[in-house]
Design an enzyme around this catalytic site. Structure first.
Site, PDB file in Angstrom:
ATOM      1  N   LYS A  39      -8.479   5.536 -19.175  1.00 29.37           N
ATOM      2  CA  LYS A  39      -8.713   6.086 -21.088  1.00 29.37           C
ATOM      3  C   LYS A  39      -7.129   6.199 -21.911  1.00 29.37           C
ATOM      4  O   LYS A  39      -6.962   5.280 -21.944  1.00 29.37           O
ATOM      5  CB  LYS A  39      -9.187   7.771 -20.527  1.00 29.37           C
TER       6      LYS A  39
ATOM      7  N   ASP B 202      -8.127  17.735 -14.812  1.00 27.57           N
ATOM      8  CA  ASP B 202      -8.195  16.763 -14.983  1.00 27.57           C
ATOM      9  C   ASP B 202      -8.078  16.533 -16.658  1.00 27.57           C
ATOM     10  O   ASP B 202      -8.408  17.549 -17.409  1.00 27.57           O
ATOM     11  CB  ASP B 202     -10.206  16.494 -14.652  1.00 27.57           C
TER      12      ASP B 202
ATOM     13  N   ARG C 229       0.754  -0.973  -0.055  1.00 27.05           N
ATOM     14  CA  ARG C 229      -0.323  -0.106   0.239  1.00 27.05           C
ATOM     15  C   ARG C 229       0.630   1.443   0.132  1.00 27.05           C
ATOM     16  O   ARG C 229       0.567   2.168  -0.231  1.00 27.05           O
ATOM     17  CB  ARG C 229      -0.890   0.160   1.147  1.00 27.05           C
TER      18      ARG C 229
ATOM     19  N   TYR D 195     -17.456  16.012 -15.842  1.00 21.58           N
ATOM     20  CA  TYR D 195     -16.763  14.817 -15.395  1.00 21.58           C
ATOM     21  C   TYR D 195     -18.532  14.326 -14.373  1.00 21.58           C
ATOM     22  O   TYR D 195     -18.344  14.561 -13.787  1.00 21.58           O
ATOM     23  CB  TYR D 195     -15.817  13.898 -15.829  1.00 21.58           C
TER      24      TYR D 195
HETATM   25  C1  LIG Z   1     -13.484   8.751 -16.422  1.00 22.72           C
HETATM   26  C2  LIG Z   1     -12.682   9.860 -15.997  1.00 22.72           C
HETATM   27  C3  LIG Z   1     -12.748  10.322 -14.903  1.00 22.72           C
HETATM   28  C4  LIG Z   1     -13.107   8.909 -13.050  1.00 22.72           C
HETATM   29  O1  LIG Z   1     -11.841   7.849 -14.202  1.00 22.72           O
HETATM   30  P1  LIG Z   1     -12.842   5.973 -13.717  1.00 22.72           P
HETATM   31  O2  LIG Z   1     -10.954   5.736 -13.976  1.00 22.72           O
HETATM   32  O3  LIG Z   1     -13.895   5.655 -13.978  1.00 22.72           O
HETATM   33  O4  LIG Z   1     -12.753   5.764 -12.642  1.00 22.72           O
HETATM   34  C5  LIG Z   1     -12.342  11.378 -14.217  1.00 22.72           C
HETATM   35  N1  LIG Z   1     -12.650  12.246 -15.357  1.00 22.72           N
HETATM   36  C6  LIG Z   1     -12.618  11.946 -16.759  1.00 22.72           C
HETATM   37  C7  LIG Z   1     -12.633  12.915 -17.382  1.00 22.72           C
HETATM   38  C8  LIG Z   1     -13.448  10.455 -16.808  1.00 22.72           C
HETATM   39  O5  LIG Z   1     -13.132  10.820 -18.692  1.00 22.72           O
END
Ligand SMILES: *Cc1c(COP(=O)(O)O)cnc(C)c1O
Length: 380
Positions: free
Chosen positions: A195, A170, A46, A98
């Site tokens: 992603k 983000d 961890r 998001y």
């Molecule tokens: C998918 C996504 C998230 C969240 O990520 P997870 O891996 O699904 O928890 C946050 N911000 C954006 C812009 C995303 O596309």
């Protein structure tokens, strides 16, 4: 070293045990001490793990930050960053966000005494006016999801600095290959590595990269205290995905732009929301702060939900699914899928109406993708 080289080598020197060229999956919870009171470089997974360390080092170098942290999901990364705030603090966020971030802020953090102010971050006057004595941070997403609005990072980071606020971006939609928020004064970058960074739709993961030692210390502490880290197997897969990030992003970008141009000429499409098109109201800003546009964008189908559902039911190559950033093309309906957790009234105020369709354009042959959309639109 340049991006493509870092993607393949940063944090990934031959493994010290046997010289493995690829960082091995250290599937272990704990590490033997070298002697009494003599821990090795890792003691418990961890707190730190060599496979995760390799990924974290690579992520930090690609974003141009001082330290990176890998998490179990993008939401785990976001949760960890938001734990920098205390009860009584407030955060300013973009009003088109998001869906999962919206849910976390409004239904979880709000109940813990952290106030959220939704602001159109495209307008600097509104940003200045929203800052209160309790405000501690500004959360940016650019491009926004699914409307592809852009936030001028240099401008918002400037306002934040004058007011001693932390800025978080983000950067999931573009990856560091196309956008590097630290170059515009942002303090913390978060990613859903699910992603583009992993890029193969076979992992959920998250990342945080910071630009100062003080923030590295705090995020490292929180990652360990909260236990939000990624496991070694997932880190291995994300690191494998990263090796081809640059080549994938080029292909996503090229395919998406070609499809966007094609849709713009289609009579059943009322508008295309893609920052690479000269019709995008912030196209100039896109050229200033992004090196490419990525593979995800949205468009509006003339008509409404009935027409959209015919299109979504008619595609054969595009898969009807949430998520984005994988090598395969996906299509989805934000109003009933990714943004269903945003109340309808709020959604419509933001412009996420029933006619909006979002695509994540993969790296298949672009003519096949266009042919699929063409036959599906013929049923609309
Ligand atoms: C998918 C996504 C998230 C969240 O990520 P997870 O891996 O699904 O928890 C946050 N911000 C954006 C812009 C995303 O596309």
């Amino acid at each position: 070293m340049n991006f493509r080289t870092l993607a393949i080598h940063a944090g990934q020197g031959p493994d010290p045990a046997y010289g493995a060229v690829i960082p091995p999956i250290y599937q272990t919870s704990t590490f033997a001490f070298r002697g009494v009171n003599e821990p090795g470089p890792f003691d418990y997974s961890r707190s730190g793990n060599p496979t995760r360390k390799a990924l974290e080092t690579c992520l930090a170098r690609l974003e141009g930050g001082v330290a990176g942290f890998a998490f179990g999901t993008g939401m785990a990364a976001e949760t960890t960053v938001l734990m920098l705030l205390d009860a009584g603090d407030r955060i300013i966020v973009h009003n088109d966000l998001y869906g999962g971030t919206y849910r976390l802020l409004t239904t979880v953090l709000a109940n813990k005494g952290i106030g959220v102010d939704f602001v159109d971050l495209r307008c600097s006057d509104l940003v200045r006016r929203a800052i209160r004595p309790e405000t501690k941070a500004i959360w940016i997403e650019t491009p926004t999801n699914p409307l592809m609005n852009l936030v001028d990072m240099a401008e918002v980071a400037g306002i934040a600095r004058e007011n001693e606020l932390l800025t978080i971006c983000d950067n999931t939609f573009l990856s560091p290959y196309f956008q590097r928020p630290f170059e515009f004064g942002i303090d913390i970058v978060v990613h859903s590595t699910t992603k583009y960074i992993n890029g193969h739709s076979d992992v959920v993961g998250g990342a945080v990269v910071v630009n100062s030692d003080a923030l590295a210390e705090r995020i490292g502490y929180l990652q360990n205290a909260l236990g939000t880290c990624a496991g070694p197997q997932d880190c291995f897969l994300v690191l494998r995905g990263i090796k081809t990030l640059a080549v994938r992003m080029e292909e996503h970008n090229r395919n998406a732009l070609e499809i966007a141009h094609w849709l713009e000429r289609h009579r059943k499409i009322s508008s295309v929301l893609h920052p690479g098109l000269s019709s995008h109201p912030q196209h100039d800003l896109a050229l200033r702060q992004m090196r490419g546009f990525g593979g995800t964008f949205s468009f509006r189908v003339a008509g409404g939900r009935t027409e959209v559902f015919r299109l979504l039911g008619g595609v054969q190559l595009f898969t009807l699914a949430e998520s984005l950033g994988g090598v395969e093309s996906l299509i989805e309906h934000p109003a009933t899928m990714t943004h269903a957790s945003v109340p309808q009234e709020e959604r419509e105020r933001m412009g996420i109406t029933d006619d909006v369709v979002r695509v994540s354009v993969g790296i298949e042959d672009v003519q096949d993708l266009i042919a699929d959309l063409d036959q599906a639109l013929a049923r609309v």
